[in-house]
Scaffold this motif. Structure first.
Motif, short mmCIF file in Angstrom:
data_model
loop_
_atom_site.label_atom_id
_atom_site.label_comp_id
_atom_site.label_asym_id
_atom_site.label_seq_id
_atom_site.Cartn_x
_atom_site.Cartn_y
_atom_site.Cartn_z
N TYR A 82 -5.30 -15.78 -12.87
CA TYR A 82 -4.51 -16.10 -14.07
C TYR A 82 -3.95 -14.84 -14.72
CZ TYR A 82 -7.12 -20.32 -13.27
OH TYR A 82 -7.67 -21.42 -12.68
N ASN A 83 -4.58 -13.70 -14.42
CA ASN A 83 -4.10 -12.43 -14.97
C ASN A 83 -3.63 -11.49 -13.86
OD1 ASN A 83 -4.36 -12.61 -17.90
ND2 ASN A 83 -6.55 -12.84 -17.51
N GLY A 84 -3.19 -12.09 -12.75
CA GLY A 84 -2.53 -11.29 -11.71
C GLY A 84 -3.45 -10.70 -10.66
N GLY A 85 -4.73 -11.08 -10.65
CA GLY A 85 -5.63 -10.56 -9.63
C GLY A 85 -5.36 -11.19 -8.27
N THR A 86 -5.65 -10.44 -7.19
CA THR A 86 -5.43 -10.95 -5.84
C THR A 86 -6.57 -10.51 -4.91
OG1 THR A 86 -4.21 -9.03 -4.97
CG2 THR A 86 -2.91 -10.73 -6.12
N LEU A 87 -6.77 -11.28 -3.85
CA LEU A 87 -7.77 -10.90 -2.84
C LEU A 87 -7.30 -9.67 -2.06
CD1 LEU A 87 -10.30 -11.48 -1.11
CD2 LEU A 87 -8.87 -13.02 0.27
N LYS A 88 -6.03 -9.68 -1.67
CA LYS A 88 -5.49 -8.55 -0.91
C LYS A 88 -5.63 -7.27 -1.73
CE LYS A 88 -1.22 -7.37 1.61
NZ LYS A 88 -0.60 -6.28 0.86
N GLY A 89 -5.27 -7.36 -3.01
CA GLY A 89 -5.38 -6.20 -3.89
C GLY A 89 -6.83 -5.76 -4.09
N THR A 90 -7.74 -6.72 -4.08
CA THR A 90 -9.16 -6.37 -4.22
C THR A 90 -9.60 -5.47 -3.08
OG1 THR A 90 -9.69 -8.38 -5.46
CG2 THR A 90 -11.50 -7.33 -4.24
#
Ligand SMILES: [Zn+2]
Length: 363
Positions: free
Chosen positions: A256-264
């Protein structure tokens, strides 16, 4: 951006500005997200049903009619004592036993710099903890992201004259009408007051030259949110990773605040490029100072679960089948110490982030 040994650090990510929390259900009072990609708030409903069953009817009524979110929040913090522990060099960590974002504190003759500000009701106790290790004023505050347990003390610190820094995207979140949380399938909380907003924002990064060392704050790939900032204290060799890295649960990917698995995964890799074998790592949550090896273990856990979920998606499994297959089974005993973020919360996010119910080719 320059890393620990002076080499260039790849991954100085230009922030994608999106037009438009998580870490504490106490403040949550709004409706669930209408377009939640995680149709999974059974746990909350079940828990509330249990609570209501165990309370006499009149007590339930009193709770529902008299207890304002603010009063509940205040009660939640009664008796909470903060601890400040040395990490390395000039850097300390303020912990809230029982939960709450970890605060990084750099002290010295030129004043104190904080990383995150915990909850508003704990702001006085946070300041007292800092004052127990330095006589100098708190001058600067860096917010690692938008969640309430990391920015709640902003207003109080601003009133003391502390200058607040954050990524551009995090300030945009402060301007939204309500604050969004990932837990329980997505919920809202009241927005922070205008005085809590960061005064100075940056895109890729900013460097403080303070107390004899460079303190580098820089944007990480969109992992927990799209405004995640890491803070590296170059001489003390301490790296604060915000909530991209936590030792209490699976990574909370706040879509909801722009987090992503790839980015993690990319953000954890970036942390591993910066950290050396002696680097002390402050997690967003968890009471211990960690090492590079610990972050490797966390990253590898995420990669393993990602691989298992992707294999199930490629077999054509639907979300309920993927959850039932328990792709996190090997890790549940270690990574479910944070209420509200267990496998039933994490696996659906991984599933959707990998293209479940969509095109796997676009993952
Ligand atoms: Zn957070």
């Amino acid at each position: 951006m320059v890393g620990r040994n002076g080499e260039a650090v790849p991954g100085c990510y230009g922030g994608v500005r999106r037009e438009v929390n998580e870490d504490f259900p106490v403040f949550v009072g709004g409706p669930p997200a209408l377009q939640s990609p995680q149709p999974n708030n059974h746990k909350k409903v079940a828990n509330m049903a249990q609570v209501r069953k165990t309370l006499p009817f009149f007590q339930t009524l009193v709770l529902l009619t008299l207890a304002s979110p603010l009063a509940q929040a205040q009660d939640q913090f009664d008796g909470v004592e903060l601890a400040i522990e040395p990490v390395a060099g000039n850097v300390y960590m303020v912990q809230r036993p029982g939960g709450g974002g970890n605060i990084g504190v750099q002290v010295g003759p030129e004043g104190a710099l904080l990383v995150d500000s915990l909850f508003a009701p704990l702001a006085d106790r946070l300041v007292a903890a800092v004052k127990s290790v330095t006589d100098e004023d708190i001058r600067f505050l860096i917010n690692t992201h938008i969640h309430i347990d990391h920015v709640g003390g902003n207003e109080n610190l601003a009133e003391m004259g502390v200058l607040i820094f954050a990524h551009d995207n995090t300030r945009l979140r402060f301007l939204e009408e309500r604050s969004h949380f990932p837990r329980n399938g997505g919920t809202f909380a009241a927005q922070q007051p205008a005085a809590a907003r960061p005064v100075i924002t940056f895109d890729n990064g900013i460097t403080f030259h303070l107390n004899g060392e460079e303190v580098r704050a820089f944007l990480a790939p969109p992992a927990h949110t799209d405004g995640d900032v890491f803070v590296y204290f170059t001489e003390s060799d301490v790296l604060h990773l915000g909530d991209v890295y936590r030792t209490t649960s699976y990574p909370i990917i706040d879509v909801y605040n722009g987090g992503t698995l790839k980015g993690t995964i990319e953000a954890l890799d970036l942390a591993l490029q910066i950290a050396g074998p002696q680097t002390k790592i402050i997690p967003g949550h968890g009471l211990d100072v960690m090492s590079r090896d610990d972050v490797v273990e966390f990253r590898d856990m995420v990669l393993d679960i990602q691989g298992k979920v992707l294999a199930l998606i490629r077999e054509g499994r639907k979300l309920d089948e993927v959850v039932a297959a328990r792709p996190t089974a090997d890790y549940d005993a270690q990574w479910t110490n944070d209420p509200g973020w267990g496998p039933d919360d994490f696996v659906p996010v991984v599933y959707y982030q990998l293209g479940g119910a969509g095109r796997v080719a676009d993952r």
